[in-house]
Structure formats: C-alpha cells, structure tokens
Design an enzyme around this catalytic site. Structure first.
Site, short mmCIF file in Angstrom:
data_model
loop_
_atom_site.label_atom_id
_atom_site.label_comp_id
_atom_site.label_asym_id
_atom_site.label_seq_id
_atom_site.Cartn_x
_atom_site.Cartn_y
_atom_site.Cartn_z
N CYS A 12 0.83 -1.21 0.00
CA CYS A 12 0.00 0.00 0.00
C CYS A 12 0.87 1.26 0.00
CB CYS A 12 -0.94 -0.01 1.20
SG CYS A 12 -1.91 -1.51 1.28
N VAL A 54 0.07 1.35 7.53
CA VAL A 54 0.66 2.32 6.61
C VAL A 54 0.00 2.14 5.25
CG1 VAL A 54 2.90 2.56 7.74
CG2 VAL A 54 2.57 0.70 6.10
N GLU A 66 -5.70 5.65 4.02
CA GLU A 66 -6.19 4.73 2.99
C GLU A 66 -5.51 5.02 1.64
OE1 GLU A 66 -8.04 1.96 2.98
OE2 GLU A 66 -8.15 2.12 5.15
N SER A 67 -4.70 4.05 1.22
CA SER A 67 -3.88 4.29 0.03
C SER A 67 -4.71 4.69 -1.20
CB SER A 67 -3.02 3.06 -0.28
OG SER A 67 -3.81 1.92 -0.46
N1 GSH Z 1 -6.70 -0.31 3.32
C1 GSH Z 1 -5.44 0.12 3.82
C2 GSH Z 1 -4.59 -1.10 4.10
C3 GSH Z 1 -3.25 -0.73 4.69
C4 GSH Z 1 -2.47 -1.95 5.13
O1 GSH Z 1 -3.02 -3.05 5.33
N2 GSH Z 1 -1.16 -1.73 5.29
C5 GSH Z 1 -0.29 -2.80 5.72
C6 GSH Z 1 0.97 -2.79 4.86
S1 GSH Z 1 0.59 -2.98 3.12
C7 GSH Z 1 0.12 -2.59 7.17
O2 GSH Z 1 0.34 -1.49 7.61
N3 GSH Z 1 0.27 -3.70 7.92
C8 GSH Z 1 0.76 -3.66 9.26
C9 GSH Z 1 -0.16 -4.30 10.23
O3 GSH Z 1 -1.30 -4.60 9.86
O4 GSH Z 1 0.24 -4.49 11.38
C10 GSH Z 1 -4.77 1.03 2.78
O5 GSH Z 1 -4.96 0.78 1.58
O6 GSH Z 1 -4.09 2.00 3.15
#
Ligand code: GSH
Length: 242
Positions: A12, A54, A66-67
């Site tokens: 993202c 993130v 939200e990306s």
């Molecule tokens: N819907 C959110 C999803 C963001 C997301 O899931 N980010 C992941 C990395 S791609 C994250 O931060 N994961 C860390 C965690 O869940 O602990 C977006 O698009 O920004």
C-alpha cells in the site's frame, strides 16, 4: 509539504510512492517499522491512522489515510500529469480496479502472506509473544482475524483458495488488457498503479501461476511496460533504513 508515513516493502505504501514518482513530487519520508517493532501500533501513530496501518499522508498538516484515497487525493491536488481518465465511465472502471486491488487482491495475498511472511518474521518469538503482538493491533476486525489465523493456522486449502480468488482477478485483467493498453483506457491511471505492487508480490511469494505470462500474455506485456517506467524503481524500491 508532503510527508509520507510508510514502510519500505509495503504494497500500500508502494502505491503511494509510485503515484508521487509519476507526478515528480517532492516528499519527506517517515519510515514506520511494521515489523516486530510494530511502530504502527504506537499511540502517536494510531492518533494519525486509527487503523494502525501504513501509509498515511500529511499534507501541510492535513492527514489522509487509505492508500486508494491518498492516491486520488494526490491526483486532485497535483493534477499534472493526470492519472485519472477523462471520461466518467473510464473513471468508474478505474475505481473498480482500485477496489478490486484492495478487497480481492490485497485481502487474499494477506492470507497467503501469513505463512510466507508473517510467521517467519516472528520465528524467534514464543506463542505468548506472538499473541501479544497481535493483541496490540488497534483494528478489532484485523486483530480477530490474525488471532484466528494464529490459532487455527492458514491451511494449504485456504492458501489455494486465496490464490484462486486472485487468479479470477488476473483473468479479468487479461481480458481488459487484450483490448486496451492500460486498465482504464488509453493512458496509465491509478488503476494500473493500484495493482502494480501486488503483481510484484506474486513473484516475491513464488506464486508461479499468477506470474505465468504465457497463460496471460497481455498482462505480461503490461507488466514489462510498467517495469520500464522510471517511476517503477523510484516508487517500488525504498531502502530499508532499519
Ligand atoms: N486499506 C489500507 C490497508 C493498509 C495496510 O493493510 N497496510 C499494511 C501494509 S501494506 C500494514 O500497515 N500492515 C501492518 C499491520 O497490519 O500491522 C490502505 O490501503 O491503506
């Protein structure tokens, strides 16, 4: 000023960095460690992004999360070069791909990544420590799902189903790209950007069927064109500062 809270290999975050690179925008980096250190669950970060994930964008003190929302925001604020098609119908098609990238591809790659990436990252930790890490996640739905996966495991069958769900999206992509150079028309758009980091992840996770370009030649051709753009290296590869 644009400040991006992001993580080097996060899909993202890559979407946003690709968009910034396509637009040639200057931005300040704040790398957030989403590995075992879990900086993303610290109170200062959750105050910015209540989901504790993130990326997060700070534009002159205004916070956007939200990306998919962030990349449309960037196109609103910095429209040159435009990354959304002109026609309303094509914009709708673009948003369907952005939605599919999040709710089909990301969701299912997450299930696959649990065994391939999440568990190996925590290999040194005890079961109690793993539970403690999951319990720190601020989003109750995600916390519940991760705990369920930890207790019950993600089976070979679950992984196969997740891969099959992604394959349906890739087949749709092949159909579209058979008739058009980019996912939402004649020019690159946020639709292409939203899918790009996941296609890289299929290869990184050894999901050979999803990167079999003989089976999906139009996607293979699109993938070569995406990787040849200067934005690809700039947006995808951020050095890990940890
Ligand atoms: N819907 C959110 C999803 C963001 C997301 O899931 N980010 C992941 C990395 S791609 C994250 O931060 N994961 C860390 C965690 O869940 O602990 C977006 O698009 O920004």
């Amino acid at each position: 000023m644009l400040k991006l809270y992001h993580f080097c290999t996060s899909t993202c975050s890559r979407k946003v960095r690709l968009t910034l690179a396509e637009k040639g925008l200057e931005w300040e980096s704040r790398h957030v460690d989403i590995g075992p250190r879990q900086e993303n669950t610290e109170p200062w970060y959750v105050a910015l992004n209540p989901n504790g994930v993130v990326p997060t964008l700070d534009h002159d003190g205004e916070i956007i999360i939200e990306s998919n929302v962030i990349i449309e925001y960037l196109d609103d604020m910095f429209p040159d070069p435009p990354l959304r098609p002109e026609r309303g119908y094509d914009r709708a098609r673009m948003r369907i791909w952005m939605d599919r990238a999040e709710h089909v591809i990301h969701k299912n790659i997450n299930a696959i990544s649990f065994n391939k990436r999440f568990l190996p990252r925590l290999a040194e930790k005890s079961e109690e420590e793993k539970e403690e890490i999951i319990n720190r996640l601020p989003n109750p739905e995600k916390r519940h799902e991760m705990m369920r996966r930890l207790k019950a495991g993600v089976s070979v069958d679950d992984e196969a189903q997740a891969e099959a769900n992604i394959a349906v999206a890739m087949d749709r992509m092949e159909e579209v790209l058979q008739g058009s150079p980019w996912l939402a028309g004649d020019t690159l758009s946020l639709a292409d950007i939203a899918v790009t980091p996941f296609v890289e992840r299929f290869g990184a996770n050894d999901l050979a069927n999803l990167v079999d370009w003989a089976a999906r030649p139009a996607v293979g051709n699109w993938w070569s064109r995406i990787q040849a753009r200067p934005s690809y290296d700039e947006g995808m590869n951020f050095p890990d500062p940890r």
